[in-house]
Design an enzyme around this catalytic site. Sequence first.
Site, PDB file in Angstrom:
ATOM      1  N   TYR A 124      11.838  17.001 -20.342  1.00 19.23           N
ATOM      2  CA  TYR A 124      11.700  18.680 -20.264  1.00 19.23           C
ATOM      3  C   TYR A 124      10.717  19.348 -21.526  1.00 19.23           C
ATOM      4  O   TYR A 124      10.528  20.386 -21.471  1.00 19.23           O
ATOM      5  CB  TYR A 124      13.228  19.225 -20.573  1.00 19.23           C
ATOM      6  CG  TYR A 124      13.545  19.502 -19.409  1.00 19.23           C
ATOM      7  CD1 TYR A 124      14.355  18.460 -18.688  1.00 19.23           C
ATOM      8  CD2 TYR A 124      14.023  20.924 -18.698  1.00 19.23           C
ATOM      9  CE1 TYR A 124      15.193  18.605 -17.269  1.00 19.23           C
ATOM     10  CE2 TYR A 124      14.509  21.003 -17.514  1.00 19.23           C
ATOM     11  CZ  TYR A 124      15.121  20.035 -16.891  1.00 19.23           C
ATOM     12  OH  TYR A 124      15.916  20.230 -15.764  1.00 19.23           O
ATOM     13  N   LYS A 191      20.249   5.663 -19.288  1.00 14.36           N
ATOM     14  CA  LYS A 191      19.572   4.403 -18.352  1.00 14.36           C
ATOM     15  C   LYS A 191      18.846   3.520 -19.491  1.00 14.36           C
ATOM     16  O   LYS A 191      17.854   3.122 -19.651  1.00 14.36           O
ATOM     17  CB  LYS A 191      18.547   5.104 -17.548  1.00 14.36           C
ATOM     18  CG  LYS A 191      18.099   4.103 -16.454  1.00 14.36           C
ATOM     19  CD  LYS A 191      19.232   3.705 -15.470  1.00 14.36           C
ATOM     20  CE  LYS A 191      18.598   2.594 -14.246  1.00 14.36           C
ATOM     21  NZ  LYS A 191      19.699   2.202 -13.429  1.00 14.36           N
ATOM     22  N   ASP A 224      23.280   6.091 -13.084  1.00 11.64           N
ATOM     23  CA  ASP A 224      23.593   5.538 -11.584  1.00 11.64           C
ATOM     24  C   ASP A 224      25.007   5.261 -11.454  1.00 11.64           C
ATOM     25  O   ASP A 224      25.692   5.864 -10.560  1.00 11.64           O
ATOM     26  CB  ASP A 224      22.670   4.540 -11.022  1.00 11.64           C
ATOM     27  CG  ASP A 224      22.206   3.140 -12.076  1.00 11.64           C
ATOM     28  OD1 ASP A 224      22.949   3.378 -13.314  1.00 11.64           O
ATOM     29  OD2 ASP A 224      21.930   2.388 -11.665  1.00 11.64           O
ATOM     30  N   ASP A 248      21.155  17.801 -16.753  1.00 14.31           N
ATOM     31  CA  ASP A 248      20.834  18.710 -15.668  1.00 14.31           C
ATOM     32  C   ASP A 248      21.248  18.245 -14.411  1.00 14.31           C
ATOM     33  O   ASP A 248      21.844  19.126 -13.562  1.00 14.31           O
ATOM     34  CB  ASP A 248      19.130  19.168 -15.631  1.00 14.31           C
ATOM     35  CG  ASP A 248      18.802  20.048 -14.836  1.00 14.31           C
ATOM     36  OD1 ASP A 248      19.529  21.150 -14.460  1.00 14.31           O
ATOM     37  OD2 ASP A 248      17.643  20.021 -14.102  1.00 14.31           O
TER      38      ASP A 248
END
Length: 360
Positions: A124, A191, A224, A248
């Site tokens: 972002y 991740k 995930d 988000d």
Amino acid sequence: MAHTITLIPGDGTGPELVTEARRCIEATGVAIDWEIVDAGTEVYEKTGVPLPREAIDSIEKNRIVLKGPVTTPAGTGYRSVNVQIRQHFDLFACVRPCKTIRGFRCSVENADLVIIRENTEDLYAGIEFRESEEITHHLIEFIKKSLHKDIPYDSGITIKSISRSATQRITEFAFHYACENNRKKVTVVTKANIMKFTDGLFFEEAQQCASGYPQIEIEHLLIDNLCYQLVSAPQKFDILLAPNLYGDIISDLCAALVGGLGIVPSANIGKDCAMFEAVHGSAPQYTGQNLMNPCALTLAGVMMLRYIGELAAADCLQNAVESVLREGRYVTRDLNPHAHVGTSEMADRIIYYLKGGRCS
Ligand code: NAD
């Protein structure tokens, strides 16, 4: 003495939602002087600037903002007003409580989690290189020479950067929040198996921070796996601590679990400045149709009232919103398509319950 608060109506369905949320907040009896300033696509069309100086000055002065949603056109050079405000005022912590309400029907039961999202960096940060520009080709060359990695010349590039200092700040915020709010567990979402230098750093800092809070359990889940587990058993989670982008995305997922985007609020908190808004966007296709659910922004108002120390009023307004949701008759069509109730009628019902309570 009245609180002076900056009010940004936003665009799309923002202004109609702000009108109703403001009515609900004012019905608590808390004295507020609203300083209304414009930001978003409408002011951009008139002035060429989506976040005018007047809005920045007002926030600078009042340090508290209630903001309606604003549109960010996709695929243009237009910089998001939301991101600009968060970055300009260093509103580094985004807090999004997602809780099922007893007696209100939604897809799961007994979920009560809070998303704490780092708000200033990650993908972002707005560090982008447009496809086919010279500077992009220089970057591609540099990466090829220094890392021996090929990137196709017709690529656009967005940089993901996660700093130790910003991560320390948000992890400390999350563990402190857990203690203050009697929470038991922080789940760190990354991740890190793939992005070792950014998400790996985020997790490392969270682990470091957790050692100072032995009473709070820490766990680590890959994004995930988290998505799968959230949908299967959201009751297992307490606080979810995530870098900006994952935070988000899981916000909308969690909103869907507890009743939809129409009811989930958000606080953006900095050292001495805070902005309150809905998790949802401006849904411009519904502008002026009196269809949108006013609860998310009204509950953002509840978070704002707590922030300014108006705890009794905050409790009353929260109870009133929850009563309307439980009752299920005077709710907008996202919650009950057969009710034929509009934004303003739902706000009327919130005020009805509020006046029946101790705040009138
Ligand atoms: P959105 O959140 O505006 O709407 C997605 C869908 O969710 C809507 O079509 C609607 O069906 C439903 N929805 C959302 N809020 C609702 C409410 N209060 N009541 C009932 N239903 C509701 O997402 P989008 O369509 O992806 O984004 C539209 C614009 O909003 C984009 O320009 C985006 O950049 C912007 N946006 C702004 C903010 C913000 O101001 N903080 C946040 C997210 C998106």
